[in-house]
Design an enzyme around this catalytic site. Structure first.
Site, PDB file in Angstrom:
ATOM      1  N   ARG A 261       0.843  -1.188   0.000  1.00  0.00           N
ATOM      2  CA  ARG A 261       0.000   0.000   0.000  1.00  0.00           C
ATOM      3  C   ARG A 261       0.881   1.241   0.000  1.00  0.00           C
ATOM      4  NH1 ARG A 261      -5.121  -0.751  -1.780  1.00  0.00           N
ATOM      5  NH2 ARG A 261      -5.921  -2.703  -0.951  1.00  0.00           N
ATOM      6  N   GLU A 290      -3.215   7.704  -6.260  1.00  0.00           N
ATOM      7  CA  GLU A 290      -3.291   6.980  -7.531  1.00  0.00           C
ATOM      8  C   GLU A 290      -4.443   7.538  -8.352  1.00  0.00           C
ATOM      9  OE1 GLU A 290      -3.458   2.776  -6.731  1.00  0.00           O
ATOM     10  OE2 GLU A 290      -1.596   2.785  -5.579  1.00  0.00           O
ATOM     11  N   HIS A 309      -0.031  -0.257 -10.168  1.00  0.00           N
ATOM     12  CA  HIS A 309      -0.886  -1.014  -9.250  1.00  0.00           C
ATOM     13  C   HIS A 309      -1.548  -2.200  -9.946  1.00  0.00           C
ATOM     14  CE1 HIS A 309      -3.461  -0.646  -5.338  1.00  0.00           C
ATOM     15  NE2 HIS A 309      -3.149  -1.909  -5.622  1.00  0.00           N
TER      16      HIS A 309
END
Length: 337
Positions: A261, A290, A309
């Site tokens: 994370r 993000e 990601h």
């Protein structure tokens, strides 16, 4: 002679997307329960062709609350990865008894509101453990040998024999000491892969349950590790756990990898460490915000490997999520038969 009563099929909503698709989940349900155990309806969410984000009080969600409310009419079981199960949606879902969230944590579900209404919430832990572990090791190898930069150089028509200069060479994973912060399904798999490369593995996890492993204090792990890979959950306890002070503890020229994370890391401190040479390289799949802001210092930092990601983005992850969801539905139906 008493006639046997037939059992009506369970009404199931499959709120799939373009990764864990409606078809994958439906096939998994039929394989697990048989062709007639459920009456399915489908709602296809736009992710990943449209980014997920916060919807009302839940996070990492995709779709529309009103559309979901309409689709839940008469539904007992809902299966989804991204649908926004907000308090408003749950209040309108009078028939709903079970939500299966096809991910490790139900961040798109208001779990407290579900509990208040007696709605059970289950997840599919470990669905992406293989993919995420392999991606973490791939990023580590790419960072150690600076593969993206070398690839770009050849594509640009260069043939740089000067990269054989000792000052330009990468380092090996074999014989390295790699610290793993977090030792759950992903971290433990990363450890097995690293040991196959003959790396020494250190572990920091205050909640370690594996009797074969020993958790060392984080300062010790950082000071002894030439590479560190993060696999911890983001909590109040772990937020910002890797900052300037922690990076300074690492051996000069060490490598940092984060596929867990973004909130675990102070990325400004990382860029400072890369620019000063304290960090030799860094590789990230997750970020504090993000998408990454176009003016982020990270985008121009030296010796980085960046992916958007997608550590869990494999065909097998999607198939595994669908299968685990079907198994959760089967367990629920058995318990409530």
């Amino acid at each position: 002679m008493r006639e046997e009563q037939s059992v009506s099929p369970t009404q199931v909503l499959i709120a799939g997307d373009h990764f864990v698709t409606d078809a994958l989940v439906l096939d998994a349900l039929r394989a697990e329960l048989g062709p007639d155990a459920v009456t399915p309806s489908v709602l296809t969410l736009p992710w990943p062709y449209e980014p997920y984000g916060p919807i009302a009080e839940v996070d990492e969600a995709s779709g529309d609350e009103d559309e979901l409310i309409a689709a839940l009419s008469g539904v007992e079981v809902a299966i989804t990865q991204m649908a926004p199960f907000t308090s408003r949606v749950l209040a309108a879902a009078d028939s709903l008894k079970l939500i299966v969230c096809c991910r490790g944590g139900p961040v798109n579900v208001n779990v407290a509101a579900a509990a208040e209404r007696g709605i059970e919430v289950r997840t599919t832990p470990g669905r992406n453990a293989v993919a995420a572990a392999e991606h973490a090791v791939a990023l580590l190898l790419a960072a150690l040998r600076q593969l993206p930069a070398r690839h770009a150089s050849v594509r640009a028509g260069e043939w740089r024999s000067d990269l054989y200069a000792l000052s330009e060479c990468g380092t090996e994973l074999g014989g390295a000491t790699v610290g793993l912060v977090g030792y759950g399904a992903i971290g433990s798999r990363v450890a097995r892969i690293l040991r196959a490369f003959d790396a020494e593995v250190l572990v920091h996890d205050p909640y370690l349950t594996d009797p074969a492993e020993t958790s060392v204090p984080l300062p010790e792990l950082l000071s002894r590790s030439t590479a560190v890979s993060l696999h911890a959950r983001l909590t109040d306890e772990t937020r910002g756990m890797i900052g300037a002070a922690e990076l300074a503890r690492m051996p000069r020229g060490a490598t940092l990898v984060n596929t867990a994370r973004g909130g675990l890391v102070d990325y400004d401190a990382v860029v400072d460490a890369l620019e000063s040479g304290q960090l030799g390289a860094a590789a990230f799949d997750v970020y504090e915000t993000e998408p990454v802001a176009t003016d982020s210092r990270l985008l121009s930092a030296p010796r980085t490997v960046l992916t958007p990601h997608l550590a869990g983005a494999t065909v097998q992850t999607a198939e595994r999520a669908a299968r685990l969801a079907a198994e959760a539905v089967a367990s629920y139906l058995k318990a409530n038969a």
